[in-house]
Design an enzyme around this catalytic site. Structure first.
Site, PDB file in Angstrom:
ATOM      1  CG  ASP A   5      96.504-108.789   3.150  1.00  0.00           C
ATOM      2  OD1 ASP A   5      96.542-110.013   3.374  1.00  0.00           O
ATOM      3  OD2 ASP A   5      95.619-108.233   2.483  1.00  0.00           O
ATOM      4  CG  ASP A  17      99.195 -96.326  -4.246  1.00  0.00           C
ATOM      5  OD1 ASP A  17      99.632 -96.106  -3.100  1.00  0.00           O
ATOM      6  OD2 ASP A  17      98.427 -97.284  -4.497  1.00  0.00           O
ATOM      7  CG  ASP A  54     102.196-105.357   1.926  1.00  0.00           C
ATOM      8  OD1 ASP A  54     101.975-106.578   1.985  1.00  0.00           O
ATOM      9  OD2 ASP A  54     101.496-104.562   1.274  1.00  0.00           O
TER      10      ASP A  54
END
Length: 465
Positions: free
Chosen positions: A66, A145, A68
């Site tokens: 993926d 995070d 982003d």
């Protein structure tokens, strides 16, 4: 969270630019659709960066699944640039730019402060309920995070921009939370599962300060949405690192929070047989993922919850509950309790239960039952599960061998079963020969009923014992 609180809990960002010569990343390694999004944003006057797991994985030699993008454009501005874009989410407002089967997720830079607009909402316990206050790239970096996920690839000069020391942590294969670990876990308890999953996937060490609060705060997972925990569980165990993920859950005290009854059953199983079977099931899952073969969540949960089912079944049978009833009640009880923690859909929980409930039938070899089991739609999954049970006990070896043969040569096996049934019937006839019995109670009853209703002399009415 106020600006003063944010400064207390989060580090002050400090930009380090890692040039292309230093990091060695090439656009040839990256998704062309993601690059297309970056170039379009830049042409429109916005900043745009590849961010997060894609950059991290590329730096350690992985192949990201993926991509982003982080940008200073708002979701509405992104949507205006791409006709193939849709906006999603309430808690986190995002733009999805769709290219066939690939989705490039575009997020606006977010800040850590509450600007009074109502776009940042926090539970009194610290859990973040809504986070749509936009900010700068520096703000965005420190609210992510882990440091390894806060690296930004810039298309204008092909550099990697690091604001929190993530580049060095990636090189050291270290997973470190940004800011105060306890506060960050309270914001979103699922981060504890993410720490275990990413450490397992990347073979990273969880930094000591990041690891310390996990076991203590693990009960906070009970406050997370069951649907999120279900999705996180699938990511953890269906990404090719299931065994390592399970071991991390155990090591950091997260297993009782995610699979409470399984953790309890494993702790009480002194022989370790149930754990051996569970780990072997996860090892098989990793092998299937590596071979690009599908794994059903129903089978995965049948493995994960089997220890809990065995314990519940043993408790019910100890109470004198009939075997068949105990099996059904144990399956329902374990499923009900787990659904309260992770939202296991019925399309997975029902096949999971069928896999469990078919297990006793493998020891039944009457011809009709053999045929019925072979034709059962869940037979293959149940047989695979039976084979897996050999990891716990070799007492199933005979059943496994029989049913392997039954699949390869069903006619021969069914004929053998029929011969065995006839032999048993003949033995019964021989034993009852002097009394004139035929060895089949059902047939005897029918014959007696016919006789009692006849007009033959001396016929008497006899009721079966």
């Amino acid at each position: 969270m106020t600006e003063i609180e944010s400064q207390t809990l989060y580090p002050v960002p400090s930009l380090r630019v890692i040039t292309r010569d230093e990091h060695g990343l090439s656009r040839k390694q990256m998704s062309q659709n993601a690059l297309r999004v970056l170039y379009r944003l830049r042409e429109a006057g916005f900043g745009g960066y590849l961010v997060g797991g894609a950059v991290r994985d590329l730096l350690v030699g992985g192949a990201p699944k993926d991509y982003d993008v982080a940008t200073d454009a708002t979701p509405e501005q992104v949507k205006s640039l791409f006709r193939n874009c849709r906006l999603i989410g309430r808690r986190f407002r995002l733009a999805h730019v769709v290219y066939g089967r690939e989705i490039i997720e575009v997020a606006t830079f977010r800040a850590n402060i509450d600007d009074g607009s109502g776009d940042r909402e926090q539970h009194e316990g610290g859990r973040l309920l809504r986070d749509n206050v936009y900010g700068t790239i520096e703000d965005d970096a420190i609210r992510r995070d882990f440091t390894a996920n806060a690296l930004y690839y810039a298309i204008e000069d092909f550099s990697v921009r690091d604001y929190v020391g993530g580049y060095d942590d990636v090189q050291a294969r270290l997973l470190r939370l940004i800011g105060d670990p306890e506060a960050r876990y309270r914001e979103d308890p699922v981060r504890m599962l993410r720490a275990a999953r990413l450490a397992a996937k990347l073979d990273f060490t969880i930094e000591a300060g990041t690891a310390e609060p996990i076991a203590r705060l693990a009960p906070l997972l009970a406050e997370s949405a069951p649907a999120r925990l279900f999705e996180e569980t699938l990511k953890m165990f269906l990404s090719g690192h299931a065994v390592a993920s399970f071991e991390r859950l155990e090591a950091h005290g997260l297993l009782p929070a995610l699979l409470p009854e399984t953790a309890q059953a494993l702790a009480s199983n002194k022989s370790g047989a149930l754990r051996r079977m569970l780990v072997q099931g996860l090892r098989n899952t990793d092998a299937r993922v590596a071979a690009d073969e599908s794994v059903s969540p129903a089978f995965l949960y049948a493995v994960l919850l089997w220890p809990a089912y065995c314990r519940a079944l043993a408790l019910l049978q100890a109470q004198g509950v009939h075997a068949a009833d105990a099996q059904r009640r144990a399956a329902d009880r374990v499923t009900l309790h787990q659904v309260a923690r992770t939202a296991l859909p019925r399309r997975f929980s029902l096949p999971m239960q069928e896999i469990w409930l078919l297990q006793p039938r493998f020891s039944q070899r009457v011809r009709k039952r053999v045929f019925r089991l072979l034709s059962h739609p869940r037979f293959r999954a149940a047989f695979d599960f039976l084979e897996l049970r050999l990891a716990a006990s070799d007492s199933h070896a005979e059943d496994v061998a029989y049913w392997r043969e039954a699949q390869l040569h069903p006619d021969a096996v069914l004929a053998a079963a029929e011969r065995a049934a006839h032999a048993a019937e003949s033995d019964g006839i021989a034993e009852a020969g002097e009394a004139g019995a035929d060895g089949d109670p059902a047939r005897k009853r029918k014959r007696r009923r016919r006789r009692s209703g006849s007009n033959a002399p001396g016929a008497t009415s006899q009721e079966p014992a």
